[in-house]
Write a protein that holds these residues in place. Structure first.
Motif, PDB file in Angstrom:
ATOM      1  N   ILE B  25       0.852  -1.205   0.000  1.00  0.00           N
ATOM      2  CA  ILE B  25       0.000   0.000   0.000  1.00  0.00           C
ATOM      3  C   ILE B  25       0.884   1.250   0.000  1.00  0.00           C
ATOM      4  N   SER B  26       1.881   1.242   0.894  1.00  0.00           N
ATOM      5  CA  SER B  26       2.787   2.401   0.969  1.00  0.00           C
ATOM      6  C   SER B  26       3.476   2.635  -0.366  1.00  0.00           C
ATOM      7  N   PHE B  27       3.924   1.535  -0.989  1.00  0.00           N
ATOM      8  CA  PHE B  27       4.592   1.668  -2.285  1.00  0.00           C
ATOM      9  C   PHE B  27       3.616   2.221  -3.334  1.00  0.00           C
ATOM     10  N   GLY B  28       2.382   1.724  -3.311  1.00  0.00           N
ATOM     11  CA  GLY B  28       1.366   2.213  -4.254  1.00  0.00           C
ATOM     12  C   GLY B  28       1.121   3.705  -4.070  1.00  0.00           C
ATOM     13  N   ILE B  29       0.979   4.109  -2.812  1.00  0.00           N
ATOM     14  CA  ILE B  29       0.727   5.530  -2.542  1.00  0.00           C
ATOM     15  C   ILE B  29       1.946   6.373  -2.936  1.00  0.00           C
ATOM     16  N   LEU B  30       3.130   5.798  -2.719  1.00  0.00           N
ATOM     17  CA  LEU B  30       4.349   6.511  -3.130  1.00  0.00           C
ATOM     18  C   LEU B  30       4.320   6.754  -4.643  1.00  0.00           C
TER      19      LEU B  30
END
Lengths: 192, 361
Positions: B25-30
């Motif tokens: 999720i964090s990578f996607g939001i990044l």
């Protein structure tokens, strides 16, 4: 001793940071030559005299010279019209951005972007491209059908942004329009 | 069937997949934030006139990745029982609300483009998108932090580096909000949502240094003040900003050495927090980090202060000229507030960390 050295390194680091970012780099970058895009334009009218109800074509070729322009704007204004309506049609257009139709009352820039915004007095069509390399040309052809007899006037100009010198616009002299910018005036006689 | 699954996935392995899904999720939001930053630059330089632009493709790839991560996260969380289920309930809720906003922002954005053409930064679709991003980023960050709270030893572990991935999207989405309420990029043919220019300047001067120090001091504290984690976080942000805001503009490429000078205060602050945890040292760190905001948010911040100082047309090739001409005027005025807000940021960061850790700190 170790803490003393690290503290010294911290103070030195911060001094270097603020000295370079506040003094060295600004001086360096502000000493760079500012770009000077220089547009020129060539306008061709299909006829100089028409009868009421007939149409004419006006072709504008604009070329950017010398340096890259962030934005190149060619404006064709119709000071005798209240609205463009069906009087003006775009026949051909190869600028990179869609044309903007300015209507009286719109906020527009003045004095080559240095004069703030003013209210448009008459309708115009602005053709514009972005990131225009030097020696790149664009053209627009309009078909015009005047609705009244008399002299039909058109104000044509091109502005390059950034507008850095007196050569960043075309024409360099002539009539000043309501935006306090030089325009070339083209007329067609509309006979009864 | 349920029993056999439980046999295969122990609580520990479920928690590991849960952690992994939060990292996804964090990578996607990044990716979404990088796409968003690139989109702003693309609008400034090229004024794209359709929804189908490369930055939008990157942005919605990130949304898809975050959506997949959220589905996995929720399914794993559903398998938790007792303490673990309660422990992660709050961040999971944030993530679910966030992903609904994020996914909903796509059609809203498309409809807005179709009806009103180009939309401004402060438009409803963009704010929906940002809100979704923020909630997803905060949710996954809290989960990652809570998962890794057992790492209190002195050696480096993978968890310390995961903090970088957890915190960056929070930092970038937060700065996206700050940009929305300070940049004059919200006037279109149909609407003028531009913030009032003096409000924008005051808002940027107060909020940006606060955010810098709050985020970076939090990062350091979450990593048990391990040297390097704060620096890596700051440097990664510099690289991302340079890639999305400076490199696409050929006229700004020469300013890269200037931009990367901000590595120095990041490392200095990192060294200070590694050496001492005294309150004065932490405040000094906040003050240093606060003063970097005018440099860190280059080149976009030029547009905020230009509105009040010069009100020039800041086209792509004139950005650095306007920025560096303003610097001697602006910096003496903003350095005081920046120091104060940097210090306040460190104080708030400590309180936020208590909340992030939950009841079981």
């Amino acid at each position: 001793m170790k803490k003393f050295l690290i503290s010294g390194a911290i103070i030195t680091g911060l001094f270097v940071y603020f000295f370079t970012t506040l003094v060295i780099f600004p001086q360096e970058y502000l000493s760079h030559k500012v770009i000077e895009p220089q547009p020129i334009q060539n306008v061709t009218l299909s006829v100089n005299n028409i009868s009421l109800g007939e149409s004419f074509k006006i072709s504008i070729e604009t070329e950017n010279k010398n340096d890259v322009a962030d934005i190149l704007i060619t404006s064709v204004a119709f000071p005798g019209l209240q609205e463009i309506g069906d009087s003006v049609k775009i026949f051909s257009y190869d600028y990179t951005q869609s044309p903007r139709y300015i209507v009286p009352g719109n906020k527009i820039n003045s004095e080559y972007t240095s004069g703030g915004t003013i209210t448009a007095q008459y309708p115009s069509i602005e053709a514009y491209s972005r990131n225009v390399a030097a020696d790149t040309a664009y053209q627009m052809t309009l078909g015009v059908t005047p609705q009244n007899t008399g002299t039909f006037e058109m104000y044509i100009k091109t502005i390059a942004i950034p507008h850095t010198t007196a050569l960043s616009h075309y024409p360099y002299q002539g009539l000043l329009d309501s935006q306090s910018e030089y325009v070339s005036v083209f007329t067609v006689n509309v006979n009864p | 069937m349920e029993l056999s699954k439980k046999q295969i996935f122990s609580e520990k392995s479920i928690e590991k997949i849960f952690l992994f899904s939060n990292l996804v999720i964090s990578f996607g939001i990044l990716l979404v934030t990088i796409g968003g930053g690139w989109d702003i630059t693309n609008h400034l330089l090229n004024k794209p006139e359709t929804f189908f632009a490369p930055p939008h493709a990157m942005l919605y790839t990130g949304v898809t990745i975050a959506l997949i991560g959220t589905v996995v996260m929720f399914s794993r969380w559903n398998k938790f029982s007792g303490y673990a289920r309660d422990h992660y309930r709050f961040p999971v809720k944030l993530g679910i609300i966030g992903i609904f906003l994020l996914v909903g922002a796509g059609p809203i954005d498309f409809l807005w483009h179709s009806n009103f053409g180009l939309d401004g930064l402060l438009s409803p679709p963009h704010q929906t998108l940002l809100s979704g991003m923020f909630l997803c980023a905060v949710g996954s960050m809290i989960s990652i932090v809570r998962y890794g709270k057992s790492y209190k030893n002195n050696s480096y572990s993978i968890y310390h580096f995961l903090i970088v991935l957890a915190i960056l999207p929070v930092w970038m989405t937060s700065s996206g909000f700050l940009y929305s309420f300070s940049l004059p990029f919200s006037e279109t043919d149909y609407f003028n949502f531009n913030p009032e220019i003096y409000f924008a300047v005051v808002f940027a001067t107060i909020s940006m240094p606060f955010l810098n120090s709050a985020i970076l001091v939090s990062t350091s504290k979450l990593a048990n003040y391990k040297f390097g984690i704060m620096s890596i976080t700051g440097i990664t942000l510099l690289i991302i900003n340079a890639s999305t805001s400076i490199l696409p503009n050929p006229a700004l490429v020469v300013t890269l050495p200037f931009y990367f000078m901000t590595v120095i205060p990041f490392v200095v602050a990192d060294v200070i927090l590694t050496m001492t945890k005294r309150r004065t040292a932490i405040y000094a760190t906040g003050a240093i980090l606060g003063t970097t905001f005018y440099f860190l948010y280059f080149p976009l911040i030029t547009h905020v202060y230009n509105e009040v100082i010069y009100n020039r047309v800041v086209s792509g090739s004139m950005t650095s000229n306007v920025y560096f001409e303003m610097l001697p005027i602006i910096f003496p005025l903003i350095v005081g507030p920046a120091i104060i807000m940097g210090i306040i940021g460190t104080g708030i960061a400590e309180k936020l960390l208590l909340m992030i850790h939950g009841n079981n700190k």
